[in-house]
Design a protein around this motif. Structure first.
Motif, PDB file in Angstrom:
ATOM      1  N   PHE A 180      -3.547 -34.726 -44.047  1.00  0.00           N
ATOM      2  CA  PHE A 180      -2.894 -35.998 -43.742  1.00  0.00           C
ATOM      3  C   PHE A 180      -1.944 -35.832 -42.561  1.00  0.00           C
ATOM      4  CE2 PHE A 180      -4.628 -36.826 -47.801  1.00  0.00           C
ATOM      5  CZ  PHE A 180      -4.755 -38.200 -47.916  1.00  0.00           C
ATOM      6  N   LYS A 181      -1.871 -36.876 -41.739  1.00  0.00           N
ATOM      7  CA  LYS A 181      -1.028 -36.869 -40.547  1.00  0.00           C
ATOM      8  C   LYS A 181      -0.021 -38.017 -40.615  1.00  0.00           C
ATOM      9  CE  LYS A 181      -3.869 -33.754 -38.679  1.00  0.00           C
ATOM     10  NZ  LYS A 181      -5.022 -33.801 -39.604  1.00  0.00           N
ATOM     11  N   ALA A 182       1.095 -37.825 -39.910  1.00  0.00           N
ATOM     12  CA  ALA A 182       2.102 -38.882 -39.777  1.00  0.00           C
ATOM     13  C   ALA A 182       2.126 -39.333 -38.323  1.00  0.00           C
ATOM     14  CB  ALA A 182       3.469 -38.376 -40.209  1.00  0.00           C
ATOM     15  N   PHE A 183       2.018 -40.642 -38.126  1.00  0.00           N
ATOM     16  CA  PHE A 183       1.944 -41.261 -36.797  1.00  0.00           C
ATOM     17  C   PHE A 183       3.072 -42.283 -36.699  1.00  0.00           C
ATOM     18  CE2 PHE A 183       0.774 -45.104 -34.522  1.00  0.00           C
ATOM     19  CZ  PHE A 183       0.247 -44.653 -33.320  1.00  0.00           C
ATOM     20  N   CYS A 184       3.773 -42.304 -35.582  1.00  0.00           N
ATOM     21  CA  CYS A 184       4.824 -43.302 -35.403  1.00  0.00           C
ATOM     22  C   CYS A 184       4.819 -43.844 -33.984  1.00  0.00           C
ATOM     23  CB  CYS A 184       6.194 -42.714 -35.715  1.00  0.00           C
ATOM     24  SG  CYS A 184       7.525 -43.952 -35.674  1.00  0.00           S
ATOM     25  N   ALA A 185       4.706 -45.181 -33.880  1.00  0.00           N
ATOM     26  CA  ALA A 185       4.870 -45.904 -32.615  1.00  0.00           C
ATOM     27  C   ALA A 185       6.107 -46.771 -32.765  1.00  0.00           C
ATOM     28  CB  ALA A 185       3.639 -46.759 -32.319  1.00  0.00           C
ATOM     29  N   HIS A 186       6.928 -46.863 -31.722  1.00  0.00           N
ATOM     30  CA  HIS A 186       8.234 -47.504 -31.884  1.00  0.00           C
ATOM     31  C   HIS A 186       8.779 -48.028 -30.566  1.00  0.00           C
ATOM     32  CE1 HIS A 186      10.088 -43.906 -30.060  1.00  0.00           C
ATOM     33  NE2 HIS A 186       9.149 -43.251 -30.716  1.00  0.00           N
ATOM     34  N   SER A 187       9.818 -48.828 -30.656  1.00  0.00           N
ATOM     35  CA  SER A 187      10.501 -49.319 -29.463  1.00  0.00           C
ATOM     36  C   SER A 187      11.016 -48.143 -28.653  1.00  0.00           C
ATOM     37  CB  SER A 187      11.677 -50.215 -29.867  1.00  0.00           C
ATOM     38  OG  SER A 187      11.256 -51.309 -30.633  1.00  0.00           O
ATOM     39  N   PRO A 188      10.890 -48.205 -27.338  1.00  0.00           N
ATOM     40  CA  PRO A 188      11.446 -47.150 -26.502  1.00  0.00           C
ATOM     41  C   PRO A 188      12.948 -46.990 -26.770  1.00  0.00           C
ATOM     42  CG  PRO A 188      10.003 -48.566 -25.219  1.00  0.00           C
ATOM     43  CD  PRO A 188      10.163 -49.224 -26.545  1.00  0.00           C
ATOM     44  N   GLY A 189      13.398 -45.749 -26.814  1.00  0.00           N
ATOM     45  CA  GLY A 189      14.804 -45.489 -27.042  1.00  0.00           C
ATOM     46  C   GLY A 189      15.126 -45.037 -28.447  1.00  0.00           C
ATOM     47  N   LEU A 190      14.283 -45.391 -29.411  1.00  0.00           N
ATOM     48  CA  LEU A 190      14.487 -44.922 -30.778  1.00  0.00           C
ATOM     49  C   LEU A 190      14.029 -43.467 -30.898  1.00  0.00           C
ATOM     50  CD1 LEU A 190      13.224 -47.989 -32.878  1.00  0.00           C
ATOM     51  CD2 LEU A 190      15.581 -47.380 -32.287  1.00  0.00           C
ATOM     52  N   GLN A 191      14.595 -42.749 -31.846  1.00  0.00           N
ATOM     53  CA  GLN A 191      14.238 -41.351 -32.074  1.00  0.00           C
ATOM     54  C   GLN A 191      13.919 -41.165 -33.561  1.00  0.00           C
ATOM     55  OE1 GLN A 191      17.819 -39.489 -30.354  1.00  0.00           O
ATOM     56  NE2 GLN A 191      16.510 -38.730 -28.678  1.00  0.00           N
TER      57      GLN A 191
ATOM     58  N   GLN B 293      19.553 -48.057 -38.631  1.00  0.00           N
ATOM     59  CA  GLN B 293      20.885 -47.769 -38.101  1.00  0.00           C
ATOM     60  C   GLN B 293      20.841 -47.491 -36.604  1.00  0.00           C
ATOM     61  OE1 GLN B 293      21.924 -44.581 -40.796  1.00  0.00           O
ATOM     62  NE2 GLN B 293      22.978 -45.961 -42.218  1.00  0.00           N
ATOM     63  N   GLN B 294      19.787 -46.815 -36.131  1.00  0.00           N
ATOM     64  CA  GLN B 294      19.640 -46.585 -34.686  1.00  0.00           C
ATOM     65  C   GLN B 294      19.535 -47.905 -33.922  1.00  0.00           C
ATOM     66  OE1 GLN B 294      16.837 -43.659 -33.153  1.00  0.00           O
ATOM     67  NE2 GLN B 294      16.806 -42.611 -35.130  1.00  0.00           N
ATOM     68  N   MET B 295      18.958 -48.916 -34.560  1.00  0.00           N
ATOM     69  CA  MET B 295      18.803 -50.228 -33.920  1.00  0.00           C
ATOM     70  C   MET B 295      20.081 -51.058 -33.995  1.00  0.00           C
ATOM     71  SD  MET B 295      14.883 -51.427 -34.850  1.00  0.00           S
ATOM     72  CE  MET B 295      15.086 -51.328 -36.616  1.00  0.00           C
ATOM     73  N   GLY B 296      21.152 -50.455 -34.546  1.00  0.00           N
ATOM     74  CA  GLY B 296      22.418 -51.174 -34.640  1.00  0.00           C
ATOM     75  C   GLY B 296      22.599 -51.930 -35.934  1.00  0.00           C
ATOM     76  N   SER B 297      21.850 -51.546 -36.972  1.00  0.00           N
ATOM     77  CA  SER B 297      21.939 -52.205 -38.285  1.00  0.00           C
ATOM     78  C   SER B 297      21.827 -53.726 -38.167  1.00  0.00           C
ATOM     79  CB  SER B 297      23.250 -51.834 -38.984  1.00  0.00           C
ATOM     80  OG  SER B 297      23.374 -50.425 -39.107  1.00  0.00           O
ATOM     81  N   PRO B 298      20.681 -54.228 -37.652  1.00  0.00           N
ATOM     82  CA  PRO B 298      20.534 -55.677 -37.473  1.00  0.00           C
ATOM     83  C   PRO B 298      20.704 -56.430 -38.789  1.00  0.00           C
ATOM     84  CG  PRO B 298      18.417 -54.537 -37.273  1.00  0.00           C
ATOM     85  CD  PRO B 298      19.461 -53.487 -37.254  1.00  0.00           C
ATOM     86  N   LYS B 299      21.279 -57.637 -38.703  1.00  0.00           N
ATOM     87  CA  LYS B 299      21.594 -58.437 -39.883  1.00  0.00           C
ATOM     88  C   LYS B 299      20.354 -59.045 -40.529  1.00  0.00           C
ATOM     89  CE  LYS B 299      26.003 -57.749 -39.449  1.00  0.00           C
ATOM     90  NZ  LYS B 299      26.687 -56.811 -40.389  1.00  0.00           N
ATOM     91  N   ALA B 300      19.239 -59.023 -39.812  1.00  0.00           N
ATOM     92  CA  ALA B 300      17.978 -59.520 -40.366  1.00  0.00           C
ATOM     93  C   ALA B 300      16.825 -58.725 -39.758  1.00  0.00           C
ATOM     94  CB  ALA B 300      17.806 -61.004 -40.088  1.00  0.00           C
ATOM     95  N   PHE B 301      15.955 -58.211 -40.600  1.00  0.00           N
ATOM     96  CA  PHE B 301      14.768 -57.493 -40.126  1.00  0.00           C
ATOM     97  C   PHE B 301      13.684 -57.615 -41.179  1.00  0.00           C
ATOM     98  CE2 PHE B 301      16.589 -54.421 -42.945  1.00  0.00           C
ATOM     99  CZ  PHE B 301      15.529 -53.652 -43.413  1.00  0.00           C
ATOM    100  N   THR B 302      12.438 -57.396 -40.770  1.00  0.00           N
ATOM    101  CA  THR B 302      11.307 -57.435 -41.695  1.00  0.00           C
ATOM    102  C   THR B 302      10.830 -56.019 -41.973  1.00  0.00           C
ATOM    103  OG1 THR B 302      10.550 -59.604 -40.905  1.00  0.00           O
ATOM    104  CG2 THR B 302       8.933 -58.234 -42.035  1.00  0.00           C
TER     105      THR B 302
END
Length: 359
Positions: A343-354, A75-84
């Motif tokens: 156990f740890k949680a790691f997240c790498a993502h597009s800049p701007g996402l939260q 949803q943060q990405m604008g609910s794209p109509k196609a994603f993997t």
């Protein structure tokens, strides 16, 4: 003359006799992913009858909360109509089934979904298909086989199973640890050719004699490929695994068989081999590819921030007869002395996402 094909231990010993000692990474790779005899080519290793139990098998809450996590990102990405949506090492498909049961309640999510699974075990692929067939999954053997839209990746206990190299600090520099034969038995030794201290990361420059430094080159290569796609097309990579937040020395290679620790050199192909993940190294690769990296969270912190306390209460109200087992599962996933801190949680993502669940 026997027509019986050699076993994996025999193949490894033959290779050592023919070519000399092999690196720990080569040994791990043969043990885990030999095309016909490797550990992950065999039967289902999960559950009480297998060798280990993963978080998704402990409680549906784990996958449900991660489903909520990915819906929020989508949803943060604008609910794209196609994603993997790609899962690495999907086990029995339990995590993805729980994830999608929650995520597909969001309007438009299921229609936009292109589900991909990175898996090699035929037994597990059959189990994954049984659970996920309504979502139209596709199994891939290359990360290039994803669509052109944003890429969302989940990897639970995947990176710990990729081969590592080990180096031991000696007076004259670092020597790579090798697997060879001593009196006919597999044993560890050191490559006699030293690697200069200056060639190693600054974080281990002052390591003491006999210190062990583990390098996950395969981890870095996987992250590099996925981060390049996510950086170009948008997306995020979530990894939950045991490991450490700063590059450091320490020997973590371990073997597990039937829920008990065992010698990593015994019974190749029949033992689960793994090592702790260097999350700082993974983060550096992701950053170099243009992604942003969240501060590392413990699994307990991550799940608590996503709402596991509230979810466990709701499940207990709906299933009062199971309240004790629900509470026990929550504790196992989040308590510091159980899986919560290891156990740890790691997240790498597009800049701007939260991403949710992180500071």
């Amino acid at each position: 003359m026997s027509d019986t094909a050699p076993t994996l231990p025999e193949l490894i010993d033959m290779q050592i006799r023919a070519n000399g000692p092999m690196s720990v990474a080569t040994y791990m790779g043969l043990c885990l992913t030999h095309p016909t005899k490797g550990y992950y080519r065999g039967a289902d290793p999960l559950g009480a009858a297998g060798d280990f139990v993963t978080a998704p098998e402990i409680s549906q809450m784990f996958g449900e909360l991660i489903g909520f996590f990915f819906v929020n990102l989508w949803q943060q990405m604008g609910s794209p109509k196609a994603f993997t949506l790609l899962e690495l090492g999907p086990g029995r498909g339990t995590l993805m089934a729980d994830l999608l049961r929650v995520a597909c309640r969001a309007e438009g999510f299921r229609d936009a979904l292109d589900l991909r699974m990175f898996e090699t075990n035929p037994t597990l692929i059959a189990e994954q298909n049984a659970r996920l067939e309504p979502y139209g999954p596709h199994w891939i053997d290359s990360f290039e086989k994803v669509g052109d839209g944003p890429l969302l990746v989940v990897a639970n206990e995947f990176f710990d199973a990729l081969p590592i190299r080990q180096f031991v600090r000696m007076a004259g520099g670092w020597h790579e640890r090798m697997v060879g034969l001593s009196e006919g038995r597999r044993s560890f030794g050191l490559n006699p050719t030293p690697i200069p201290v200056s060639a190693m990361p600054e974080a281990v420059a002052d390591a003491e004699i006999n210190a062990v430094y583990e390098v996950g080159l395969a981890n870095g290569e996987v992250m590099k490929r996925l981060a390049a796609i996510a950086s170009t097309q948008g997306g995020a990579i979530l990894a939950v695994d045991y490991g450490y937040g700063r590059t450091q020395t320490g020997e973590t290679l371990q073997g597990v068989r039937r829920h008990a620790y065992t010698d990593v050199l015994d019974a190749p192909g029949e033992v689960d081999l793994s090592a702790h993940v260097d999350f700082e190294a993974l983060g550096n690769v992701a950053t170099a590819a243009g992604l942003a990296v969240q501060p590392l969270a413990t699994q307990g912190q991550f799940l608590t921030r996503l709402g596991i306390t509230e979810r466990s209460k709701a499940l207990s109200v709906a299933n009062p007869g199971s309240a004790d087992s629900i509470a026990a599962a929550k504790s196992r996933l989040t308590a510091p002395e159980q899986m919560g801190n290891l156990f740890k949680a790691f997240c790498a993502h597009s800049p701007g996402l939260q991403p949710m669940g992180f500071e």
